[in-house]
Motif scaffolding. Structure first.
Motif, PDB file in Angstrom:
ATOM      1  N   LEU A 133       0.839  -1.207   0.000  1.00  0.00           N
ATOM      2  CA  LEU A 133       0.000   0.000   0.000  1.00  0.00           C
ATOM      3  C   LEU A 133       0.873   1.256   0.000  1.00  0.00           C
ATOM      4  CD1 LEU A 133      -2.731  -1.174   2.508  1.00  0.00           C
ATOM      5  CD2 LEU A 133      -3.077  -0.694   0.077  1.00  0.00           C
ATOM      6  N   GLN A 134       1.949   1.239   0.771  1.00  0.00           N
ATOM      7  CA  GLN A 134       2.856   2.384   0.808  1.00  0.00           C
ATOM      8  C   GLN A 134       3.488   2.618  -0.564  1.00  0.00           C
ATOM      9  OE1 GLN A 134       4.340   1.393   5.261  1.00  0.00           O
ATOM     10  NE2 GLN A 134       5.827   2.342   3.998  1.00  0.00           N
ATOM     11  N   GLU A 135       3.871   1.547  -1.238  1.00  0.00           N
ATOM     12  CA  GLU A 135       4.470   1.687  -2.561  1.00  0.00           C
ATOM     13  C   GLU A 135       3.512   2.357  -3.544  1.00  0.00           C
ATOM     14  OE1 GLU A 135       5.608  -2.297  -3.547  1.00  0.00           O
ATOM     15  OE2 GLU A 135       7.422  -2.221  -2.305  1.00  0.00           O
ATOM     16  N   ARG A 136       2.211   2.204  -3.319  1.00  0.00           N
ATOM     17  CA  ARG A 136       1.189   2.822  -4.173  1.00  0.00           C
ATOM     18  C   ARG A 136       0.731   4.177  -3.618  1.00  0.00           C
ATOM     19  NH1 ARG A 136      -3.092  -1.611  -4.165  1.00  0.00           N
ATOM     20  NH2 ARG A 136      -4.313  -0.004  -5.191  1.00  0.00           N
ATOM     21  N   ASN A 137       1.431   4.678  -2.584  1.00  0.00           N
ATOM     22  CA  ASN A 137       1.116   5.955  -1.941  1.00  0.00           C
ATOM     23  C   ASN A 137      -0.283   5.988  -1.326  1.00  0.00           C
ATOM     24  OD1 ASN A 137       3.623   7.186  -2.454  1.00  0.00           O
ATOM     25  ND2 ASN A 137       2.976   7.633  -4.541  1.00  0.00           N
ATOM     26  N   LEU A 138      -0.739   4.844  -0.859  1.00  0.00           N
ATOM     27  CA  LEU A 138      -2.024   4.749  -0.160  1.00  0.00           C
ATOM     28  C   LEU A 138      -1.736   4.763   1.336  1.00  0.00           C
ATOM     29  CD1 LEU A 138      -3.659   2.053  -2.453  1.00  0.00           C
ATOM     30  CD2 LEU A 138      -4.100   4.521  -2.443  1.00  0.00           C
ATOM     31  N   PRO A 188      -4.741   3.826   4.172  1.00  0.00           N
ATOM     32  CA  PRO A 188      -4.961   2.375   4.287  1.00  0.00           C
ATOM     33  C   PRO A 188      -3.737   1.634   4.837  1.00  0.00           C
ATOM     34  CG  PRO A 188      -5.764   3.170   2.165  1.00  0.00           C
ATOM     35  CD  PRO A 188      -5.029   4.311   2.817  1.00  0.00           C
ATOM     36  N   ALA A 189      -2.535   2.082   4.471  1.00  0.00           N
ATOM     37  CA  ALA A 189      -1.322   1.453   4.996  1.00  0.00           C
ATOM     38  C   ALA A 189      -1.248   1.626   6.510  1.00  0.00           C
ATOM     39  CB  ALA A 189      -0.087   2.034   4.322  1.00  0.00           C
ATOM     40  N   ALA A 190      -1.588   2.812   6.993  1.00  0.00           N
ATOM     41  CA  ALA A 190      -1.579   3.050   8.443  1.00  0.00           C
ATOM     42  C   ALA A 190      -2.553   2.107   9.142  1.00  0.00           C
ATOM     43  CB  ALA A 190      -1.944   4.504   8.741  1.00  0.00           C
ATOM     44  N   LEU A 220       4.241   7.115  10.784  1.00  0.00           N
ATOM     45  CA  LEU A 220       4.895   7.643   9.578  1.00  0.00           C
ATOM     46  C   LEU A 220       3.924   7.698   8.399  1.00  0.00           C
ATOM     47  CD1 LEU A 220       8.351   5.841   9.831  1.00  0.00           C
ATOM     48  CD2 LEU A 220       7.871   8.260  10.262  1.00  0.00           C
ATOM     49  N   CYS A 221       3.068   6.685   8.266  1.00  0.00           N
ATOM     50  CA  CYS A 221       2.079   6.679   7.184  1.00  0.00           C
ATOM     51  C   CYS A 221       1.069   7.813   7.348  1.00  0.00           C
ATOM     52  CB  CYS A 221       1.354   5.341   7.121  1.00  0.00           C
ATOM     53  SG  CYS A 221       2.359   4.012   6.447  1.00  0.00           S
ATOM     54  N   VAL A 222       0.630   8.048   8.563  1.00  0.00           N
ATOM     55  CA  VAL A 222      -0.313   9.152   8.813  1.00  0.00           C
ATOM     56  C   VAL A 222       0.347  10.488   8.469  1.00  0.00           C
ATOM     57  CG1 VAL A 222      -1.572  10.382  10.618  1.00  0.00           C
ATOM     58  CG2 VAL A 222      -1.692   7.890  10.496  1.00  0.00           C
ATOM     59  N   GLU A 223       1.612  10.648   8.839  1.00  0.00           N
ATOM     60  CA  GLU A 223       2.333  11.879   8.499  1.00  0.00           C
ATOM     61  C   GLU A 223       2.444  12.059   6.992  1.00  0.00           C
ATOM     62  OE1 GLU A 223       6.059  11.635  10.564  1.00  0.00           O
ATOM     63  OE2 GLU A 223       5.120  11.939  12.522  1.00  0.00           O
ATOM     64  N   LYS A 268       0.570  14.607   1.830  1.00  0.00           N
ATOM     65  CA  LYS A 268      -0.048  14.417   0.519  1.00  0.00           C
ATOM     66  C   LYS A 268      -1.355  15.197   0.401  1.00  0.00           C
ATOM     67  CE  LYS A 268      -2.131  10.834  -2.277  1.00  0.00           C
ATOM     68  NZ  LYS A 268      -2.740   9.540  -2.208  1.00  0.00           N
ATOM     69  N   ASP A 269      -2.125  15.217   1.474  1.00  0.00           N
ATOM     70  CA  ASP A 269      -3.434  15.857   1.452  1.00  0.00           C
ATOM     71  C   ASP A 269      -3.613  16.682   2.732  1.00  0.00           C
ATOM     72  OD1 ASP A 269      -5.963  16.516   0.562  1.00  0.00           O
ATOM     73  OD2 ASP A 269      -6.895  14.704   1.362  1.00  0.00           O
ATOM     74  N   PRO A 270      -2.899  17.826   2.814  1.00  0.00           N
ATOM     75  CA  PRO A 270      -2.967  18.611   4.054  1.00  0.00           C
ATOM     76  C   PRO A 270      -4.344  19.245   4.246  1.00  0.00           C
ATOM     77  CG  PRO A 270      -1.786  19.824   2.375  1.00  0.00           C
ATOM     78  CD  PRO A 270      -2.090  18.466   1.813  1.00  0.00           C
ATOM     79  N   ARG A 271      -4.644  19.504   5.489  1.00  0.00           N
ATOM     80  CA  ARG A 271      -5.899  20.199   5.795  1.00  0.00           C
ATOM     81  C   ARG A 271      -5.763  21.647   5.352  1.00  0.00           C
ATOM     82  NH1 ARG A 271      -8.336  18.133  11.476  1.00  0.00           N
ATOM     83  NH2 ARG A 271      -8.275  15.943  10.940  1.00  0.00           N
ATOM     84  N   PRO A 272      -6.820  22.191   4.777  1.00  0.00           N
ATOM     85  CA  PRO A 272      -6.721  23.583   4.336  1.00  0.00           C
ATOM     86  C   PRO A 272      -6.638  24.529   5.529  1.00  0.00           C
ATOM     87  CG  PRO A 272      -8.949  22.739   4.019  1.00  0.00           C
ATOM     88  CD  PRO A 272      -8.108  21.595   4.476  1.00  0.00           C
TER      89      PRO A 272
END
Length: 137
Positions: free
Chosen positions: A78-83, A86-88, A113-116, A121-125
């Motif tokens: 999942l990490q390799e696919r930048n997901l 789901p990886a977390a 680390l995955c959550v970070e 990748k998708d920061p909160r505005p």
């Protein structure tokens, strides 16, 4: 198919104290591929090396590690696919799949680390600088 990190971990659980060249030969990867993975794995606590550059897993293999290893492999894919989210989640499942404190800690760190990465990748505005509050008469 398992990724390089999972192959290294699986091999070192059965054959601790291996050099990078021995690991590469055993898992069918190039020396440079293994050499690139080892420092990363040391940094996150998966493995450690002695003064003679022989590598060992953080914890020895044992009962119940099969499910943990399978979940780790899924999380790495999942990490390799930048997901990252789901990886977390899978890392949290891996944490619950073992009773070994070292492996539980590794899975906890990987999940963080995955959550970070997901936040990067998708920061909160942030607040809208042009948004005014109050009455607009």
């Amino acid at each position: 198919m398992m990724n390089t990190e999972t192959l290294i971990l699986t091999h070192l659980m059965s054959f601790p104290g291996q050099t990078p060249a021995q690991i590469a030969n055993a898992i069918g990867r190039t020396r440079s591929t293994v050499g690139a993975s080892l420092p990363v794995m040391v940094a996150v606590g998966d493995i450690w090396s002695d003064a003679e550059a022989r590598y060992y897993t953080a914890e020895p293999a044992g009962e119940g590690d099969e499910k943990y290893i399978a979940l780790c492999d899924e999380a790495y894919r999942l990490q390799e696919r930048n997901l990252w989210n789901p990886a977390a989640h899978v890392w949290h499942q891996a944490q619950e799949a073992t009773l070994k404190p070292g492996l539980r800690e590794k899975a906890r760190i990987k999940a963080i680390l995955c959550v970070e990465r997901a936040r990067e990748k998708d920061p909160r505005p942030g607040p809208d600088p042009f948004c005014r509050r109050g009455n607009f008469r």
